[in-house]
Design an enzyme around this catalytic site. Sequence first.
Site, PDB file in Angstrom:
ATOM      1  N   MET A 162       9.979  -6.131  -3.478  1.00 40.05           N
ATOM      2  CA  MET A 162       8.593  -6.559  -3.788  1.00 40.05           C
ATOM      3  C   MET A 162       8.662  -6.759  -5.302  1.00 40.05           C
ATOM      4  O   MET A 162       8.432  -5.804  -5.881  1.00 40.05           O
ATOM      5  CB  MET A 162       7.369  -5.705  -3.239  1.00 40.05           C
ATOM      6  CG  MET A 162       5.953  -6.702  -3.301  1.00 40.05           C
ATOM      7  SD  MET A 162       4.718  -5.848  -2.198  1.00 40.05           S
ATOM      8  CE  MET A 162       4.674  -4.147  -2.840  1.00 40.05           C
ATOM      9  N   ARG A 290       0.397  -0.012   1.602  1.00 37.51           N
ATOM     10  CA  ARG A 290      -0.416   1.104   1.221  1.00 37.51           C
ATOM     11  C   ARG A 290      -0.713   2.081   2.266  1.00 37.51           C
ATOM     12  O   ARG A 290      -0.963   3.157   2.100  1.00 37.51           O
ATOM     13  CB  ARG A 290      -1.880   0.320   0.906  1.00 37.51           C
ATOM     14  CG  ARG A 290      -1.733  -0.392  -0.438  1.00 37.51           C
ATOM     15  CD  ARG A 290      -2.944  -1.497  -0.792  1.00 37.51           C
ATOM     16  NE  ARG A 290      -2.666  -1.872  -2.071  1.00 37.51           N
ATOM     17  CZ  ARG A 290      -3.669  -2.657  -2.575  1.00 37.51           C
ATOM     18  NH1 ARG A 290      -4.422  -3.381  -1.810  1.00 37.51           N
ATOM     19  NH2 ARG A 290      -3.235  -3.017  -3.919  1.00 37.51           N
ATOM     20  N   TYR A 436       1.512   3.546  -7.612  1.00 39.87           N
ATOM     21  CA  TYR A 436       2.010   2.415  -7.238  1.00 39.87           C
ATOM     22  C   TYR A 436       1.383   1.954  -5.997  1.00 39.87           C
ATOM     23  O   TYR A 436       0.368   2.703  -5.489  1.00 39.87           O
ATOM     24  CB  TYR A 436       3.626   2.380  -7.199  1.00 39.87           C
ATOM     25  CG  TYR A 436       4.285   3.350  -6.079  1.00 39.87           C
ATOM     26  CD1 TYR A 436       3.525   3.833  -4.976  1.00 39.87           C
ATOM     27  CD2 TYR A 436       5.773   3.878  -6.247  1.00 39.87           C
ATOM     28  CE1 TYR A 436       3.969   4.793  -4.077  1.00 39.87           C
ATOM     29  CE2 TYR A 436       6.132   4.726  -5.320  1.00 39.87           C
ATOM     30  CZ  TYR A 436       5.470   5.261  -4.101  1.00 39.87           C
ATOM     31  OH  TYR A 436       6.004   6.057  -3.507  1.00 39.87           O
ATOM     32  N   GLU A 437       1.736   0.432  -5.669  1.00 45.15           N
ATOM     33  CA  GLU A 437       0.898  -0.365  -4.559  1.00 45.15           C
ATOM     34  C   GLU A 437      -0.550  -0.102  -4.814  1.00 45.15           C
ATOM     35  O   GLU A 437      -1.275  -0.547  -4.080  1.00 45.15           O
ATOM     36  CB  GLU A 437       1.241   0.423  -3.295  1.00 45.15           C
ATOM     37  CG  GLU A 437       2.740   0.538  -2.882  1.00 45.15           C
ATOM     38  CD  GLU A 437       3.352  -0.741  -3.037  1.00 45.15           C
ATOM     39  OE1 GLU A 437       2.839  -1.853  -2.828  1.00 45.15           O
ATOM     40  OE2 GLU A 437       4.634  -0.755  -3.021  1.00 45.15           O
ATOM     41  N   GLY A 438      -0.874  -0.427  -6.223  1.00 48.33           N
ATOM     42  CA  GLY A 438      -2.315  -0.475  -6.355  1.00 48.33           C
ATOM     43  C   GLY A 438      -2.864   1.038  -6.757  1.00 48.33           C
ATOM     44  O   GLY A 438      -2.791   1.715  -6.023  1.00 48.33           O
TER      45      GLY A 438
END
Length: 581
Positions: A162, A290, A436-438
């Site tokens: 990604m 997430r 990570y992932e927000g």
Amino acid sequence: MDYRPRPEDVRFLLEAVLDAPARLRALAPFAEVDDALHAQVLEQAARFVGSAVAPLNRVGDAQGCRFASGEVRTPPGFREAYRAFVDGGWPALSAAPEDGGQGLPAVLEAVLYEWLAAANHGLTMAPGLLHGAYACLRHHGSEELKARYLPKIASGEWLATMCLTEAHAGSDLGQVRTRAEPRSDGSLRVSGGKIFISGGEHDLTPNIVHLVLCRLPDAPAGPRGLSLALVPKWLPGGERNAVHCERIEEKMGLHGSPTCAMRFEDATGWLVGEAGRGLAAMFVMMNSARLHVALQGIGLLDAAWQKAEAYAGERRQMRAPGPVPASRGGESADLIAEHPALRRILDTQRAWIDGARAIAYRSALMLDIAEHDADPKARERAQRWCAIVTPVLKAACTQQAFHGASDCLQVFGGHGYVREWGIEQTVRDARVTMIYEGTNEIQAIDLLVRKVLPDHGAAMSAVLLELRDTLDASREAEADVQRRLAQLRYLGTTVAMAAQADPVLPHEVADDYLRATMLVLLAWAWARIEAAAPLDAGRARVAAAFRRWVLPEFEMRLAMVKRSCEPVALTHAAVARSPSG
């Protein structure tokens, strides 16, 4: 002290607490998935993770990945373990049968990836995005792209990445500068640089499928102008694409996973979904990711707890104060597991693990319901649950993974700070999950500012009322949870009112609001655990630890948010009372 999955713990939550097998059989694709199949899948997964994945955790950390001349070599044993993972059909566990998958429930895949992360976080990073890439391409890819790439991704024969982050654009994706120019044959020419790309280059699979966030010519500035391109390392004709790994990062942890800086230099790609709708396509991937990051947090905390519990049960020091329970024998009085300060640490982390698992598995079950239930209202309720609860799980479980693993290191004393026992690796590996992932701050803002406030708390209230209706008010513990659910509903209203006068306030209290939400969810989970079956001595002790050492934080978070809202409310009232107001 390698990690060992415990299928019996998971089956108790799935069967006794969540009634997952019966709920899944009500969905057409899983009508034949009975209890015996659930048990078989979990037993086989536990065996594979314990024997093939966990023993490589230390070597992955100690030797790490090697970068030379644009190529990455993973640690010894990783290629063979990943090949066994693919040959065993594990990547395709929940993929659709028409894509070469096994068509099993998402909740079983969730358990598998929790165990994988607990056993070897570095190796698990490699297939960690397969489920999201598969969902993204399946929902948004053209028929030609799906025919060419979906079976390879579903099977794990090819891995995926990604590619979002750029050096100047971390969480602010609207600043992405990577360009994509259309060609006459329908393909794209993609150019730009990406950083922090997990598995951007490696030797685990013959091809790597990059999903790249980019901007087409004449696209508007900001996030609305972004598109998504599929850019493979190797093109369909066998030519090497113009995709280059410039370096791998030297990191605090996750040494077994190559984190790459990537350069796309007029690379060939194809549009995924509609032009200018790249974020919509990407978020199919990110929302799935997430939940899996939350499961990483649970798994890593379990790995830390297992190490600390085992060490505490062997390490002898001075005699513990007070009487030792007869069930454990007076001769164990000098084990550090009997010391109240350390018993509190261990039981507190166990309370988080069991409670968070119940919420995460319920969320994975909701993914199956949202996808397959014949009732549109049931699908809507499930989607609402996932939208509200996913950011809560991601932030709270990863925060607890790092801080809880650090607490577990404390059990070892000085031995925990050296590499011999492996607990310090868990602390280092867990830290990135909060980023990570927000980042966790973004998750909190997403929950309160984007999910709760826009509809004045209606969606959140619906979720909380659903939980309330599963509880029996005649039981004291469950009545107490109902009271806390009501307090959380009112808290959302309080923040919404204060936000009208101070729009910045929700951003300031978002972390506390999310934490309060997670604590209420944990309270619900433990109420259901205690109601499901008589607890043995160990689980009863952990339940008591939850009530004594974890749940009281809810009052603190509640008070912090309400205290922040009070000056706004007082100022607003004073203005309303003034002659000019």
